[in-house]
Structure formats: structure tokens, C-alpha cells
Write a protein that holds these residues in place. Structure first.
Motif, short mmCIF file in Angstrom:
data_model
loop_
_atom_site.label_atom_id
_atom_site.label_comp_id
_atom_site.label_asym_id
_atom_site.label_seq_id
_atom_site.Cartn_x
_atom_site.Cartn_y
_atom_site.Cartn_z
N ASP A 184 32.13 9.92 38.00
CA ASP A 184 33.52 10.05 38.42
C ASP A 184 34.20 10.36 37.08
OD1 ASP A 184 35.34 10.35 40.18
OD2 ASP A 184 35.86 8.21 40.29
N VAL A 185 35.16 11.57 37.44
CA VAL A 185 35.95 11.66 36.20
C VAL A 185 37.24 11.05 36.45
CG1 VAL A 185 37.27 13.69 34.88
CG2 VAL A 185 34.77 13.82 35.57
N ASN A 186 37.89 10.23 35.50
CA ASN A 186 39.09 9.54 35.65
C ASN A 186 40.04 10.27 34.48
OD1 ASN A 186 41.30 8.27 36.47
ND2 ASN A 186 40.42 6.14 35.69
N VAL A 187 40.58 11.29 34.68
CA VAL A 187 41.45 11.85 33.51
C VAL A 187 42.61 12.11 34.29
CG1 VAL A 187 41.77 13.77 32.03
CG2 VAL A 187 39.52 12.97 32.35
N ALA A 188 44.01 11.42 33.49
CA ALA A 188 45.29 11.69 34.34
C ALA A 188 45.62 13.11 34.12
CB ALA A 188 46.22 10.86 33.19
N GLY A 189 46.12 13.30 35.48
CA GLY A 189 46.71 14.75 35.49
C GLY A 189 45.85 15.74 36.23
N ILE A 239 41.88 16.36 38.74
CA ILE A 239 41.20 16.12 39.89
C ILE A 239 39.74 16.88 39.75
CG2 ILE A 239 40.70 16.10 42.41
CD1 ILE A 239 43.87 16.48 42.63
N LEU A 240 38.77 16.12 39.74
CA LEU A 240 37.45 16.74 39.75
C LEU A 240 37.04 17.32 40.92
CD1 LEU A 240 34.71 17.17 38.28
CD2 LEU A 240 33.86 14.75 39.27
N ARG A 241 36.78 18.48 40.81
CA ARG A 241 36.68 19.47 42.25
C ARG A 241 35.07 19.64 42.30
NH1 ARG A 241 40.37 18.59 45.47
NH2 ARG A 241 42.30 18.93 45.07
N HIS A 242 34.42 19.87 41.33
CA HIS A 242 32.96 20.35 41.59
C HIS A 242 32.11 20.36 40.35
CE1 HIS A 242 29.58 22.18 42.96
NE2 HIS A 242 29.59 23.10 42.21
N ARG A 243 31.11 19.63 40.10
CA ARG A 243 30.34 19.57 38.98
C ARG A 243 28.76 20.05 39.44
NH1 ARG A 243 31.37 13.98 39.81
NH2 ARG A 243 29.68 13.19 40.96
N GLU A 244 28.05 20.74 38.52
CA GLU A 244 26.84 20.97 38.66
C GLU A 244 26.11 20.96 37.36
OE1 GLU A 244 26.62 25.52 39.19
OE2 GLU A 244 28.03 24.75 40.82
N VAL A 270 22.67 23.13 31.30
CA VAL A 270 23.95 23.58 31.43
C VAL A 270 24.67 22.71 32.47
CG1 VAL A 270 25.22 25.82 32.16
CG2 VAL A 270 23.12 25.92 31.08
N ALA A 271 25.84 22.21 31.89
CA ALA A 271 26.55 21.49 32.74
C ALA A 271 27.93 22.15 33.05
CB ALA A 271 26.88 20.02 32.05
N THR A 272 28.33 22.31 34.22
CA THR A 272 29.66 22.94 34.65
C THR A 272 30.42 22.05 35.44
OG1 THR A 272 28.56 25.22 34.77
CG2 THR A 272 30.53 24.98 35.85
N ILE A 273 31.57 21.89 34.84
CA ILE A 273 32.69 21.02 35.51
C ILE A 273 33.90 21.89 35.92
CG2 ILE A 273 34.05 18.86 35.08
CD1 ILE A 273 32.08 18.05 32.85
N HIS A 274 34.23 21.55 37.09
CA HIS A 274 35.56 22.11 37.62
C HIS A 274 36.73 21.37 37.88
CE1 HIS A 274 33.37 26.06 38.20
NE2 HIS A 274 32.34 25.40 38.78
N LEU A 275 37.55 21.32 37.06
CA LEU A 275 38.64 20.39 37.34
C LEU A 275 39.83 21.14 37.70
CD1 LEU A 275 38.47 18.36 33.88
CD2 LEU A 275 37.83 17.71 36.30
N GLU A 276 40.90 20.40 38.67
CA GLU A 276 41.97 21.07 39.09
C GLU A 276 43.24 20.08 38.52
OE1 GLU A 276 44.40 21.15 43.39
OE2 GLU A 276 42.41 21.91 43.22
N ARG A 277 44.03 20.79 37.92
CA ARG A 277 45.14 20.09 37.34
C ARG A 277 46.49 19.60 38.28
NH1 ARG A 277 49.22 22.74 32.87
NH2 ARG A 277 50.28 23.34 34.81
N ARG A 278 46.56 18.56 38.45
CA ARG A 278 47.80 18.05 39.20
C ARG A 278 48.91 18.28 38.58
NH1 ARG A 278 45.91 11.83 40.27
NH2 ARG A 278 43.89 12.31 39.87
N SER A 279 49.56 19.29 38.99
CA SER A 279 50.83 19.64 38.33
C SER A 279 52.20 18.97 38.64
CB SER A 279 50.99 21.22 38.71
OG SER A 279 51.28 21.42 40.17
N TRP A 280 52.13 18.33 39.97
CA TRP A 280 53.29 17.50 40.29
C TRP A 280 53.39 16.35 39.37
CZ3 TRP A 280 57.31 19.43 42.43
CH2 TRP A 280 57.17 20.47 43.43
N GLN A 281 52.51 15.69 39.00
CA GLN A 281 52.38 14.63 37.96
C GLN A 281 53.28 15.11 36.63
OE1 GLN A 281 48.77 13.32 36.16
NE2 GLN A 281 49.94 11.55 35.47
#
Length: 168
Positions: free
Chosen positions: A1-6, A8-13, A34-45
Motif C-alpha cells: 500500500d502507498v501512503n503518500v500525502a496528496g 492515491i494509488l490507482r494501479h501497480r504492476e 519492471v515496476a509500473t506505479i500509477h498514482l493520481e494526485r488529490r488536487s483538492w487537498q
């Protein structure tokens, strides 16, 4: 699990494969992971923590339009404190944002806020000039107009900034 402020972890492979690399002695096969991590920024924060206080700071400066037109020093004190506050706020925000080589939404909003707050200084000087010429009534009418014109112009500038960046 990824816990980075701002974020959201969407997908990883993860995938393991082989790749060929040319070396000085020929081509060799190497294994790789090869590790691919897709993160989405929480802009409202970002909006609530950084930009909403900015709007509050700017709107507090508009109190000068209710200060007596004959009190130039009080009006300028409020305006200059506001301008210095926004400059300090810019430094704080810039320190917490990633470095970009282009103008971002946050940069634009900070610039619009700075210009809006700085515009209260010449407005107060014009009001003082009118008061010294004996046109206090006209100075009060200008203040009355500025009570709604400054906030309206600021909101239009923010809306234009949002529209510009939403389209790009």
C-alpha cells in the motif's frame, strides 16, 4: 500500500523479462524487473491547504475600502502588510511545490492574488489625492464601487485561471 500525502494509488504492476544490451564485446542478455506505479494526485487537498487560505488573505485586504478615505497611512499599512504577507506566502508555497519550468495553476493564482492586493495601493493613493482636492464624496463613491469591483475582478480572474488550466 502507498501512503503518500496528496496521492492515491490507482494501479501497480510488476513484470520480469529479459532484455538485450549491446556491450563492447557483443550483445548480452540481462534479466530485469519492471515496476509500473500509477498514482493520481488529490488536487483538492492542495486547494484546501494552500490556495483557500490565499483567497482568505486577499479578501482580508479589501477591508481598506471601509477605512476612512482620509486615513491614508492606515490604508497603506493594511495594503503593504497584505502585499508582504502574500510574498511570504509565495515563498512558503513554492518551497512545498515541485520545481516546474513552466507556469502552473498555483503560480498563476499567486500572481493574480499579488496583483490584486498590490492594486489596493494605487487605489488608496487616488483616494487620498481626491480627499486633498476636497472631493471626499467622490472618494467615498470610489471606495463603495471598489467594495464589489475588487472581489468581482478577483473571482473572474480565478475563474479564468481555472478555465485556462482545465482546457490545457
Amino acid at each position: 500500500d502507498v501512503n503518500v500525502a496528496g496521492w492515491i494509488l490507482r494501479h501497480r504492476e510488476m513484470a520480469a523479462d529479459e532484455t538485450f544490451l549491446s556491450t563492447g564485446t557483443g550483445q548480452r542478455t540481462f534479466s530485469r524487473l519492471v515496476a509500473t506505479i500509477h498514482l493520481e494526485r488529490r488536487s483538492w487537498q492542495l486547494v484546501w491547504q494552500l490556495l483557500f487560505p490565499l483567497v482568505v488573505i486577499v479578501s482580508m485586504i479589501w477591508s481598506i475600502f471601509w477605512i476612512d478615505p482620509e486615513s491614508l497611512s492606515d490604508r497603506l499599512n493594511v495594503s503593504f502588510i497584505g502585499v508582504l504577507t502574500i510574498v511570504a506566502y509565495q515563498f512558503v508555497v513554492i518551497d512545498h511545490m515541485p520545481r516546474m519550468s513552466y507556469l502552473t495553476f498555483t503560480d498563476t493564482l499567486l500572481l493574480v492574488s499579488f496583483v490584486t492586493m498590490s492594486a489596493t495601493i494605487p487605489q488608496s493613493l487616488v483616494i487620498d489625492s481626491l480627499v486633498r482636492k476636497g472631493q471626499t464624496g467622490r472618494a467615498r463613491r470610489i471606495d463603495l464601487t471598489c467594495r464589489w469591483a475588487f472581489p468581482l475582478a478577483y473571482l473572474i480572474a480565478i475563474a479564468a485561471t481555472v478555465a485556462w488550466f482545465a482546457g490545457h
